[in-house]
Scaffold this active site. Structure first.
Site, PDB file in Angstrom:
ATOM      1  N   HIS A  27      26.935  35.434  47.363  1.00 55.13           N
ATOM      2  CA  HIS A  27      27.952  34.767  46.542  1.00 55.13           C
ATOM      3  C   HIS A  27      28.641  33.653  47.332  1.00 55.13           C
ATOM      4  O   HIS A  27      29.613  33.893  48.036  1.00 55.13           O
ATOM      5  CB  HIS A  27      28.996  35.792  46.098  1.00 55.13           C
ATOM      6  CG  HIS A  27      28.419  36.934  45.324  1.00 55.13           C
ATOM      7  ND1 HIS A  27      27.735  37.974  45.932  1.00 55.13           N
ATOM      8  CD2 HIS A  27      28.413  37.201  43.992  1.00 55.13           C
ATOM      9  CE1 HIS A  27      27.334  38.826  44.998  1.00 55.13           C
ATOM     10  NE2 HIS A  27      27.731  38.387  43.819  1.00 55.13           N
ATOM     11  N   HIS A 258      28.793  31.153  41.531  1.00 58.47           N
ATOM     12  CA  HIS A 258      29.378  32.467  41.835  1.00 58.47           C
ATOM     13  C   HIS A 258      28.447  33.358  42.652  1.00 58.47           C
ATOM     14  O   HIS A 258      28.829  33.822  43.715  1.00 58.47           O
ATOM     15  CB  HIS A 258      29.777  33.185  40.532  1.00 58.47           C
ATOM     16  CG  HIS A 258      29.954  34.661  40.721  1.00 58.47           C
ATOM     17  ND1 HIS A 258      31.134  35.212  41.133  1.00 58.47           N
ATOM     18  CD2 HIS A 258      29.076  35.700  40.601  1.00 58.47           C
ATOM     19  CE1 HIS A 258      30.988  36.520  41.257  1.00 58.47           C
ATOM     20  NE2 HIS A 258      29.752  36.845  40.931  1.00 58.47           N
ATOM     21  N   GLU A 407      45.835  57.867  37.765  1.00 57.69           N
ATOM     22  CA  GLU A 407      44.909  58.607  38.627  1.00 57.69           C
ATOM     23  C   GLU A 407      44.103  57.671  39.527  1.00 57.69           C
ATOM     24  O   GLU A 407      43.903  57.934  40.710  1.00 57.69           O
ATOM     25  CB  GLU A 407      43.938  59.448  37.775  1.00 57.69           C
ATOM     26  CG  GLU A 407      44.575  60.573  36.980  1.00 57.69           C
ATOM     27  CD  GLU A 407      45.146  60.106  35.641  1.00 57.69           C
ATOM     28  OE1 GLU A 407      44.974  58.912  35.289  1.00 57.69           O
ATOM     29  OE2 GLU A 407      45.755  60.938  34.934  1.00 57.69           O
ATOM     30  N   HIS A 469      40.388  68.929  27.567  1.00 59.67           N
ATOM     31  CA  HIS A 469      40.932  69.143  28.906  1.00 59.67           C
ATOM     32  C   HIS A 469      40.075  70.075  29.757  1.00 59.67           C
ATOM     33  O   HIS A 469      40.420  70.361  30.897  1.00 59.67           O
ATOM     34  CB  HIS A 469      42.353  69.732  28.795  1.00 59.67           C
ATOM     35  CG  HIS A 469      43.380  68.702  28.432  1.00 59.67           C
ATOM     36  ND1 HIS A 469      43.201  67.831  27.392  1.00 59.67           N
ATOM     37  CD2 HIS A 469      44.578  68.395  28.996  1.00 59.67           C
ATOM     38  CE1 HIS A 469      44.261  67.032  27.316  1.00 59.67           C
ATOM     39  NE2 HIS A 469      45.104  67.348  28.284  1.00 59.67           N
TER      40      HIS A 469
END
Ligand SMILES: Cc1ncc(C[n+]2csc(CCOP(=O)(O)OP(=O)(O)O)c2C)c(N)n1
Length: 658
Positions: A27, A258, A407, A469
């Site tokens: 890149h 890129h 999280e 869950h």
């Protein structure tokens, strides 16, 4: 400004485009666009010592946009880091080159963290600054006072983890964090206007950051904005308007620069345009000397710092040395041993999440390096104990972080703390939500970091919250990650042992899966030995014959296996129960040990309230696995176990049939 700046920057540009061209992949656009910013940062601000990349008070430089790795390798080579030589740059992206496609954390090299998965570096940098603030509070701001600088791209700021971690950084007012945003408005698919309309100023100001916008190719503006950021009372972001592929007549400002080599013809044109007359990988002496001079300043910085350390009293110095080396205090073994003995006598029935809480509480006072936290489930994960003291923006003297419902950021931040050094982070959530942090957990494992994940509510045993869950495939997913130990202890004794292994695992993370429901005390011996350290062991056998059925289980299902063993015994059928608290460690044992544990009978039954493919090879072709192949159920947990036939009666039935 120094008239040489342009050429200092061009040295980065040409090393980058030539290395990408030689590798025929990589890149070039990002290093070409951000080399001006990096030049000002390294020349005027970054305090670092290439002769000792591990100097604890160095400023951290995190290239979150890891695809632009040649920017980092060029800087490390030019400033004189011994692990990055010109041969390594010529070997960019080749087998075993330290100059890997994306930066891979290597201790003592200047590569501070593994980046490439966009957004991770940003979260790491937040952890690095939190780590720094904690150690600063403990050892004094004369000793610990570094800054963390980051280069982040459009992609970094689009990723969810950037929203989580930047928000947390603002909340904690991490003023020593400075992000340079490579605002080139180009990503792989084309202009970023295809997919994003965020107002970055408003976004970051709402987080509580200071925001500046500059021309990322104007040295004076870069210098002034950085100066202002270093004095800010808030975390800072400098939006640098840059041109991707700067200097390329046909590819600059376009997505085509890129992620592909520019091509020989285009590189010739760049050389002409930027008036760079040197051959590939050739850095003229004058420019090389200037870069090496920039690198050499750190020697004095570190020397001065060492004299500050020398003046500290011996107690502080000893504690500092211990933490930085990552060594555990000698009292730890005794405390864990005493706890094991205490519980052997009382044999309490406890959920293993409570067991874990008890372990944390018993060791926190002697382990100031242990920094806990939870993603808003402190009370459920039982990560917050009597010995937890909450860290706030005003006070970093604590040992507990409320990560909020973030999280992914939590895991990335824990990686950053572990990378900073001197700390052992642990953080909790439900096992089901390990999905929300897995990319960062994978990097904990990849980088070999001592990070401890506390995953409570580890099965259908959580009951009424239901299948949304209840983890099913999660243990298997985690067990498939290399260099991660996944523990599932069955009682307080095993929980103590698993925690002990996790703390002593300096070069890998651990995930400890814990039950919501109460479990019986199952350990048979008051042995000082850590039986979990071999991953699996024979817990109880009703005969010393090795040709009796083997019942294997982990965590909450071990007591079901023991119950089945009793029922079989009453029918005059002998059996052995094997507890498997850590598959990963068991797999590493000798074949002999594994064979001994698994036994010689072809009647092998495993029971784990989880998906089962991982168990199939363990029980063998003639064995049986009891577990789950569907999502769970919403009901009281004992009913769910019955519904799925995860019972001692089912085990008895199978053994009798065999
Ligand atoms: C999590 C993640 N998703 C996708 C990618 C693949 N990828 C690499 S760079 C990039 C985006 C490139 O745009 P930008 O971040 O603006 O970098 P620039 O083009 O300016 O170098 C993508 C999608 C990745 N590295 N990480």
């Amino acid at each position: 400004m120094d008239p040489k700046l342009k050429n200092l920057s061009n040295a980065i540009r040409f090393l980058s485009i030539d290395a990408v061209q030689k590798a025929n992949s990589g890149h070039p656009g990002m290093p070409m666009g951000m080399s001006d910013v990096a030049t000002i940062l390294f020349k005027y601000y970054l305090r670092f010592n290439p002769k000792n990349p591990e100097w604890i008070n160095r400023d951290r430089f995190v290239l979150s946009a890891g695809h632009g790795s040649m920017l980092l390798y060029s800087l490390l080579y030019l400033t004189g880091y011994k692990k990055i030589k010109i041969e390594d740059i010529k070997n960019f992206r080749q087998l075993n080159s330290i100059c890997a496609g994306h930066p891979e954390y290597v201790k003592d090299s200047g590569i501070e963290t593994t980046t490439g998965p966009l957004g991770q570096g940003l979260a790491n940098s937040v952890g690095m600054v939190i780590g720094q603030e904690i150690l600063k509070k403990r050892f004094g701001s004369d000793l610990i006072n570094n800054k963390t600088y980051v280069i982040a791209s459009d992609g970094d700021l689009m990723e969810g983890i950037s929203h989580e971690s930047m928000s947390l950084a603002g909340h904690l007012k991490l003023k020593n964090l400075i992000v340079f945003f490579d605002n080139n408005k180009i990503s792989i698919d084309g202009p970023t206007s295809l997919s994003v309309s965020d107002n970055y100023k408003k976004r970051f100001e709402s987080y509580g950051w200071s925001f500046q916008e500059i021309n990322g190719h104007n040295f004076k503006q870069i210098f002034n904005a950085t100066k202002k950021a270093t004095k800010s009372k808030k975390p800072s972001i400098i939006s640098c308007k840059t041109v991707i592929g700067f200097g390329s007549p046909n590819k600059s400002g376009k997505a085509s620069s890129h992620g592909a080599p520019l091509g020989d013809d285009e590189i010739k044109l760049v050389r002409k345009k930027l008036k760079w007359k040197h051959e590939p990988f050739e850095i003229p002496e004058e420019i090389m000397n200037s870069w090496r001079e920039i690198g050499s300043k750190g020697k004095k910085l570190e020397k001065d710092w060492n004299s500050v350390l020398d003046k500290k009293n011996s107690k502080i110095k000893e504690e500092y040395e211990r933490l930085i080396k990552g060594e555990l205090p000698s009292e730890l073994d005794k405390i864990l041993g005493d706890e094991k003995l205490k519980f052997f006598q009382t044999k309490p029935k406890m959920a293993t999440r409570q067991c874990s809480s008890s372990v944390i509480n018993s060791i926190s006072n002697i382990l100031p390096e242990l920094i806990g936290g939870s993603a808003d489930l402190s009370g459920s994960n039982n990560t917050k104990t009597e010995s937890s003291k909450v860290i706030t923006s005003k006070n970093f003297s604590g040992n507990y972080i409320h990560y909020g419902v973030r999280e992914h950021a939590m895991a990335g931040v824990m990686n950053g703390m572990a990378l900073y050094g001197g700390l052992i982070p642990f953080g909790g959530t439900f096992l089901i939500f390990s999905d929300y942090l897995k990319p960062a957990l994978r990097l904990s494992a990849f980088m070999g970091l001592r990070v401890i994940y506390i995953f409570s509510h580890d099965s259908i045993g959580l009951g009424e919250d239901g299948p949304t869950h209840q983890p099913i495939e999660h243990l298997e997913h985690l067990r498939a990650i290399p260099n991660l130990n996944v523990f599932r202890p069955a009682d307080i004794n095993e929980t103590l042992e698993c925690w002990e292994i996790a703390l002593k695992s300096k070069n890998n993370p651990s995930a400890i899966a814990l039950s919501r429901q109460k479990l019986s005390y199952i350990s048979e011996h008051k042995s000082g030995e850590n039986r979990c350290s071999r991953g699996a062991y024979v817990l109880k056998e009703t005969s010393d014959s090795s040709v009796i059925p083997t019942l294997m289980a982990s965590g909450s299902e071990v007591e079901i296996a023991l119950e089945a063993q009793e029922k079989l015994k009453s029918k005059n059928i002998d059996s052995r129960v094997v507890s498997v608290p850590c598959f990963d460690l068991f797999k590493n044992q000798s074949k002999n040990y594994q064979d001994n544990i698994l036994g010689e009978s072809s009647t092998k039954i495993s029971i784990e309230a989880s998906s089962q493919s991982g168990w199939k090879s363990t029980v063998g072709r003639l064995g049986t696995t009891l577990g789950l192949t569907t999502f769970g159920k919403s009901a009281p947990y004992k009913d769910i176990y019955k519904f799925f036939n995860l019972t001692s009666d089912e085990i008895v039935k199978i053994v009798e049939k065999k």
